[in-house]
Scaffold this active site. Structure first.
Site, PDB file in Angstrom:
ATOM      1  CB  CYS A   1      -0.875   0.183   1.298  1.00 51.03           C
ATOM      2  SG  CYS A   1      -0.116   0.129   2.874  1.00 51.03           S
TER       3      CYS A   1
ATOM      4  CD  GLN B   1       2.724  -5.961   2.558  1.00 46.72           C
ATOM      5  OE1 GLN B   1       3.643  -5.429   2.942  1.00 46.72           O
ATOM      6  NE2 GLN B   1       1.512  -5.363   2.523  1.00 46.72           N
TER       7      GLN B   1
END
Length: 460
Positions: free
Chosen positions: A50, A120
């Site tokens: 993000c 991630q």
């Protein structure tokens, strides 16, 4: 070939640029395919979260690699190259390794020490493996980054230097009040059912909210998450701890407007390219209500209209405000210990890569020596046909011992020298001195790469 990373993050670019540059999953795949099609890159993968987009590649030319990777990022993000370039950072070789290891430890995160980045990084490696764009270098690099990150969290108190983005966001909404006290008895609406939304839902459940509504475009995923939350001790995969089992149910996205009027706190994190909640949606929802509405937007690009900041009775915390708040967060002493771990691991990784670089040359040298021994023994057998099997075996073993003893010291020493900074040239020297066939060395390298790919794919 050399490691290169070109990217942008919350440290280098404003939220408005990060929002526009966000890459959908299919776009990431196309970016990697185009990266390998580009001449300077032999392998690549992308780390997209993000608040960061980073393209990692093994390139044979630095300047051409930077230009090509920057152009590809611009093309696939939809942000013009001229506009994007001022916000890009470039790391090369050891500095690129240092950067990824720091990211894995949470040192480069918006909230220092958060652990979600490890998942991630694992996803980035898996993407490269699935698309066959990650070769030996990136497999080794990302596997080691995962180990370094885990080491930092297990050996230090880096977790105390910051919280997960979800927890930190809820703390900002609570505005100085204990989160559990603030959340107790509230009704929550969670928009999205991905990893971040699941983590937010689990955190809210543990904090004592009374009801949670999960809204998602795929209703089945929302229903699965709601079922998990409703079970005693229910905790979605990837979160820690267990809840007491709250009242949770799922709705379709079309019901978000109605649920918004009943919610006290809303957390949104979807992959939508446009706004999920507009300013008009929020104004309509708060009309006539006395209780304030708390909004936490963890999406990039944003899900919730920034106009909500100006609506009375509404408190919005988004990625931009989180970035501002985290800049003032105190740094724990453990951060220095983690930096030391990163420095040590970067040095060790560099030494291992340099040593591995010369291994195919050493293997090729020993293969050539074995061929020479076999040829000489065959020639001796032709000249001395009366040798019995015992004599022949003894002569063969003697010649092999002589060759092994002659090669032992220089091959051990050249591996040691090659592992030191600036040692890359020793492989070339060895090939030149012994007139080794470059194709033989290359074939050993390809075999090693195939073995490493199979081994590394099994680890993730």
């Amino acid at each position: 070939m050399s490691l290169l990373v070109v990217g942008l993050s919350h440290r280098s670019a404003p939220v408005s640029i990060l929002e526009r540059a966000a890459l959908a999953a299919d776009t990431q795949a196309k970016l990697l395919q185009d990266t390998l099609a580009a001449e300077p890159a032999a392998e690549g993968t992308v780390l997209a979260t993000c608040n960061r987009i980073e393209l990692y590649a093994d390139v044979d030319k630095f300047h051409a690699g930077v230009a090509e990777l920057s152009t590809l990022l611009a093309q696939h993000s939809g942000v013009g190259l001229d506009e994007l370039t001022p916000y890009l950072y470039v790391h090369y070789e050891d500095r690129a390794v240092h950067h990824l290891f720091s990211v894995a430890c949470g040192l480069d995160s918006m909230v220092v020490g958060e652990g979600q980045i490890l998942g991630q990084i694992k996803d980035a490696l898996a993407l490269g493996q699935d698309l066959h764009t990650a070769g030996r270098l990136l497999n080794d690099l990302f596997q080691q980054a995962l180990r370094v990150g885990k080491r930092a969290h297990s050996e230090t108190g880096i977790d105390r230097a910051g919280q997960s983005l979800v927890t930190f966001g809820l703390e900002q909404l609570a505005d100085g009040t204990d989160v559990d006290t603030w959340a107790k008895g509230k009704k929550a609406l969670v928009i999205g059912a991905g990893s971040m939304s699941s983590l937010a839902a689990a955190t809210l459940a543990r904090s004592g909210v009374s009801d949670i509504v999960i809204a998602n475009r795929t209703l089945a995923r929302a229903e699965r998450l709601a079922q998990i939350l409703s079970e005693p001790g229910g905790t979605p995969r990837g979160s820690s701890g267990g809840g007491a089992g709250v009242s949770a149910h799922a709705v379709e996205m079309v019901a978000v407007g109605d649920e918004l009027t009943r919610a006290d706190v809303v957390v949104s994190c979807t992959g939508a390219t446009g706004l999920v909640l507009t300013g008009d949606d929020i104004e309509t929802a708060v009309q006539g209500r006395r209780a304030p509405l708390a909004l936490l937007d963890l999406a990039m690009p944003r899900d919730i209209d920034a106009a909500a900041h100006r609506i009375p009775g509404v408190r919005l915390v988004d990625i931009e405000s989180l970035a501002e708040a985290s800049a003032d967060a105190p740094m724990a002493a453990d951060v220095d210990r983690v930096r030391g771990i990163v420095a040590d691991e970067v040095a060790a990784f560099g030494a291992a890569q340099r040593a591995a670089h010369i291994t195919p040359t050493v293997v090729a040298l020993r293969t050539m020596a074995a061929d020479v021994v076999a040829g000489e023994v065959a020639r001796l057998e032709g000249r001395l046909p009366d040798l019995d099997d015992k004599q022949r075996a003894e002569i063969t073993q003697t010649v092999r011992r002589v060759v092994d003893k002659l090669l032992h010291a220089p091959t051990v020493r050249v591996k040691q020298l090659a592992s030191e900074p600036g040692g890359a040239g020793y492989a070339d020297a060895l090939r030149t001195l012994f007139d080794l066939d470059p194709e033989t060395v290359a074939s050993v390298s390809r075999a090693d790469l195939n073995d490493a790919d199979v081994k590394n794919r099994g680890r993730v």
